[in-house]
Write a protein that holds these residues in place. Sequence first.
Motif, PDB file in Angstrom:
ATOM      1  N   UNK A 186      12.363 -14.148   4.029  1.00  0.00           N
ATOM      2  CA  UNK A 186      13.443 -13.301   4.551  1.00  0.00           C
ATOM      3  C   UNK A 186      13.104 -11.830   4.396  1.00  0.00           C
ATOM      4  N   UNK A 187      12.631 -11.435   3.210  1.00  0.00           N
ATOM      5  CA  UNK A 187      12.331 -10.027   2.960  1.00  0.00           C
ATOM      6  C   UNK A 187      11.224  -9.520   3.878  1.00  0.00           C
ATOM      7  N   UNK A 188      10.207 -10.335   4.094  1.00  0.00           N
ATOM      8  CA  UNK A 188       9.109  -9.922   4.965  1.00  0.00           C
ATOM      9  C   UNK A 188       9.556  -9.816   6.418  1.00  0.00           C
ATOM     10  N   UNK A 189      10.593 -10.556   6.774  1.00  0.00           N
ATOM     11  CA  UNK A 189      11.127 -10.482   8.136  1.00  0.00           C
ATOM     12  C   UNK A 189      12.176  -9.391   8.288  1.00  0.00           C
ATOM     13  N   UNK A 190      12.590  -8.819   7.165  1.00  0.00           N
ATOM     14  CA  UNK A 190      13.691  -7.848   7.182  1.00  0.00           C
ATOM     15  C   UNK A 190      13.218  -6.436   6.887  1.00  0.00           C
ATOM     16  N   UNK A 191      11.956  -6.156   7.165  1.00  0.00           N
ATOM     17  CA  UNK A 191      11.466  -4.793   7.060  1.00  0.00           C
ATOM     18  C   UNK A 191      10.473  -4.512   5.963  1.00  0.00           C
ATOM     19  N   UNK A 192      10.258  -5.450   5.042  1.00  0.00           N
ATOM     20  CA  UNK A 192       9.302  -5.219   3.957  1.00  0.00           C
ATOM     21  C   UNK A 192       7.880  -5.489   4.435  1.00  0.00           C
ATOM     22  N   UNK A 193       6.961  -4.615   4.059  1.00  0.00           N
ATOM     23  CA  UNK A 193       5.554  -4.823   4.415  1.00  0.00           C
ATOM     24  C   UNK A 193       4.846  -5.670   3.376  1.00  0.00           C
ATOM     25  N   UNK A 200       3.126 -22.029   1.723  1.00  0.00           N
ATOM     26  CA  UNK A 200       4.197 -22.034   2.721  1.00  0.00           C
ATOM     27  C   UNK A 200       3.911 -21.102   3.890  1.00  0.00           C
ATOM     28  N   UNK A 201       2.782 -20.392   3.837  1.00  0.00           N
ATOM     29  CA  UNK A 201       2.379 -19.567   4.963  1.00  0.00           C
ATOM     30  C   UNK A 201       2.522 -18.076   4.772  1.00  0.00           C
ATOM     31  N   UNK A 202       2.971 -17.634   3.602  1.00  0.00           N
ATOM     32  CA  UNK A 202       3.047 -16.197   3.348  1.00  0.00           C
ATOM     33  C   UNK A 202       1.629 -15.670   3.130  1.00  0.00           C
ATOM     34  N   UNK A 203       1.274 -14.637   3.855  1.00  0.00           N
ATOM     35  CA  UNK A 203      -0.063 -14.049   3.764  1.00  0.00           C
ATOM     36  C   UNK A 203      -0.256 -13.452   2.371  1.00  0.00           C
ATOM     37  N   UNK A 204      -1.238 -13.926   1.591  1.00  0.00           N
ATOM     38  CA  UNK A 204      -1.431 -13.363   0.245  1.00  0.00           C
ATOM     39  C   UNK A 204      -1.791 -11.884   0.264  1.00  0.00           C
ATOM     40  N   UNK A 205      -2.276 -11.398   1.408  1.00  0.00           N
ATOM     41  CA  UNK A 205      -2.566  -9.968   1.524  1.00  0.00           C
ATOM     42  C   UNK A 205      -1.291  -9.135   1.492  1.00  0.00           C
ATOM     43  N   UNK A 206      -0.140  -9.789   1.518  1.00  0.00           N
ATOM     44  CA  UNK A 206       1.145  -9.091   1.413  1.00  0.00           C
ATOM     45  C   UNK A 206       1.758  -9.251   0.019  1.00  0.00           C
ATOM     46  N   UNK A 250      -6.063 -14.738  -3.279  1.00  0.00           N
ATOM     47  CA  UNK A 250      -6.278 -13.800  -2.189  1.00  0.00           C
ATOM     48  C   UNK A 250      -5.269 -12.678  -2.133  1.00  0.00           C
ATOM     49  N   UNK A 251      -4.544 -12.436  -3.241  1.00  0.00           N
ATOM     50  CA  UNK A 251      -3.543 -11.363  -3.261  1.00  0.00           C
ATOM     51  C   UNK A 251      -4.195  -9.999  -3.036  1.00  0.00           C
ATOM     52  N   UNK A 252      -3.418  -9.098  -2.462  1.00  0.00           N
ATOM     53  CA  UNK A 252      -3.937  -7.760  -2.178  1.00  0.00           C
ATOM     54  C   UNK A 252      -4.348  -7.040  -3.445  1.00  0.00           C
ATOM     55  N   UNK A 253      -3.655  -7.322  -4.514  1.00  0.00           N
ATOM     56  CA  UNK A 253      -3.928  -6.688  -5.794  1.00  0.00           C
ATOM     57  C   UNK A 253      -2.892  -7.145  -6.795  1.00  0.00           C
ATOM     58  N   UNK A 254      -2.863  -6.496  -7.942  1.00  0.00           N
ATOM     59  CA  UNK A 254      -1.920  -6.855  -8.989  1.00  0.00           C
ATOM     60  C   UNK A 254      -1.281  -5.589  -9.550  1.00  0.00           C
ATOM     61  N   UNK A 255      -0.093  -5.753 -10.085  1.00  0.00           N
ATOM     62  CA  UNK A 255       0.636  -4.647 -10.693  1.00  0.00           C
ATOM     63  C   UNK A 255       0.652  -4.881 -12.201  1.00  0.00           C
ATOM     64  N   UNK A 256       0.119  -3.934 -12.964  1.00  0.00           N
ATOM     65  CA  UNK A 256      -0.153  -4.174 -14.377  1.00  0.00           C
ATOM     66  C   UNK A 256       0.606  -3.195 -15.274  1.00  0.00           C
ATOM     67  N   UNK A 257       1.461  -3.764 -16.111  1.00  0.00           N
ATOM     68  CA  UNK A 257       2.116  -2.995 -17.162  1.00  0.00           C
ATOM     69  C   UNK A 257       1.111  -2.623 -18.245  1.00  0.00           C
ATOM     70  N   UNK A 258       1.386  -1.579 -19.013  1.00  0.00           N
ATOM     71  CA  UNK A 258       0.596  -1.369 -20.225  1.00  0.00           C
ATOM     72  C   UNK A 258       0.977  -2.438 -21.248  1.00  0.00           C
ATOM     73  N   UNK A 259       0.123  -2.720 -22.237  1.00  0.00           N
ATOM     74  CA  UNK A 259       0.515  -3.648 -23.310  1.00  0.00           C
ATOM     75  C   UNK A 259       1.634  -2.983 -24.111  1.00  0.00           C
ATOM     76  N   UNK A 260       2.832  -3.520 -23.990  1.00  0.00           N
ATOM     77  CA  UNK A 260       4.023  -2.772 -24.381  1.00  0.00           C
ATOM     78  C   UNK A 260       4.630  -3.170 -25.723  1.00  0.00           C
ATOM     79  N   UNK A 261       4.058  -4.140 -26.409  1.00  0.00           N
ATOM     80  CA  UNK A 261       4.677  -4.559 -27.669  1.00  0.00           C
ATOM     81  C   UNK A 261       4.493  -3.506 -28.762  1.00  0.00           C
ATOM     82  N   UNK A 262       3.270  -3.046 -28.949  1.00  0.00           N
ATOM     83  CA  UNK A 262       3.006  -2.020 -29.967  1.00  0.00           C
ATOM     84  C   UNK A 262       3.334  -0.649 -29.389  1.00  0.00           C
TER      85      UNK A 262
END
Length: 314
Positions: free
Chosen positions: A49-56, A85-91, A115-127
């Motif tokens: 739904x989100x990809x069809x509703x304007x999200x790239x 399910x057919x969602x392009x991993x590049x998205x 095949x994901x476009x990339x990853x979003x990485x938090x800093x190690x946040x416990x310490x």
Amino acid sequence: MSITITADDPKVAESGTGLMPTGLIAPNLTPFNADFSIDTARYIEHAQFLLAAGCVGLAPFGTTGEALSVGIDERIATLQAVVDAGVDPARLMPGTGLTNLADTARLTTACMDLGCAGVMVLPPFYFKNVPDEGLYAYIAGLIKTVDRNDLKICLYHIPPVAVVGFPLALVARLRSAFPEQIVAIKDSSGDWSNVEALFGVDGLAVYPGTELFVIEAMKRGAPGCISALANINSRAIADVIEAFAAGRLDEAETLQTPVAELRQLVQQYAPINAQKRLLALETGDASWAIVRPPLVPLPEARGRELLERLAPLR
């Protein structure tokens, strides 16, 4: 928020193109069943739904997706189902940042294998109060451990939640040392001055974590924004970005007014819980309101109050 930028302001710096086309990226919500297991079918439906509703693109298992309440194997299985399910991993740019290098590397590798476009990485946040050198060693260690030429990382700076963040000097150092891997940053600090300063990091794509800053950021070269409110307001936010990208600044600013008001209103509630309750009310599917502990559902009465307040803005 006080920002004074005119239409003819020059860009402070040209950002990179990011991991996806210019536009809105949604950190999609994670629907759960009554037993707190992930409802994979609804997860896929909402992603589509989100990809069809304007999200790239999508940023699965970010803060809005309750990522730190979801296990590694669950994340991998759900992402696999989405791709199947057919969602392009590049998205897809999944969140993979955890508190230890081994798990972050394992999850990151699995996402790249999909095949994901990339990853979003938090800093190690416990310490807390760790030196920049320790954060640098962590990200450098992640890149070395994953050891893939196609690895693309979007740093995730969200000190209001994680407390630990990525200071500007560290971001610049990481970008300089690993220009092929450190390609973007999502800044969810809520501090425009910090977002603005990041445009001084050569070649880095800067995604504000709020649509409140998207026009000002795009004037400086941002490829769009990554906004939690895309889950309930994607088309309206995407319209702002698309109008600006097409050179229609006046239209973009006009469209942004109700978009900004809607965000500021939802922020008065518990945003994750509130968005899920709104989806439950609007779809008639009560299970949308389920959140995983330690979060608790927004009471239905509060949700109906919010829905009524939002009506003039949608």
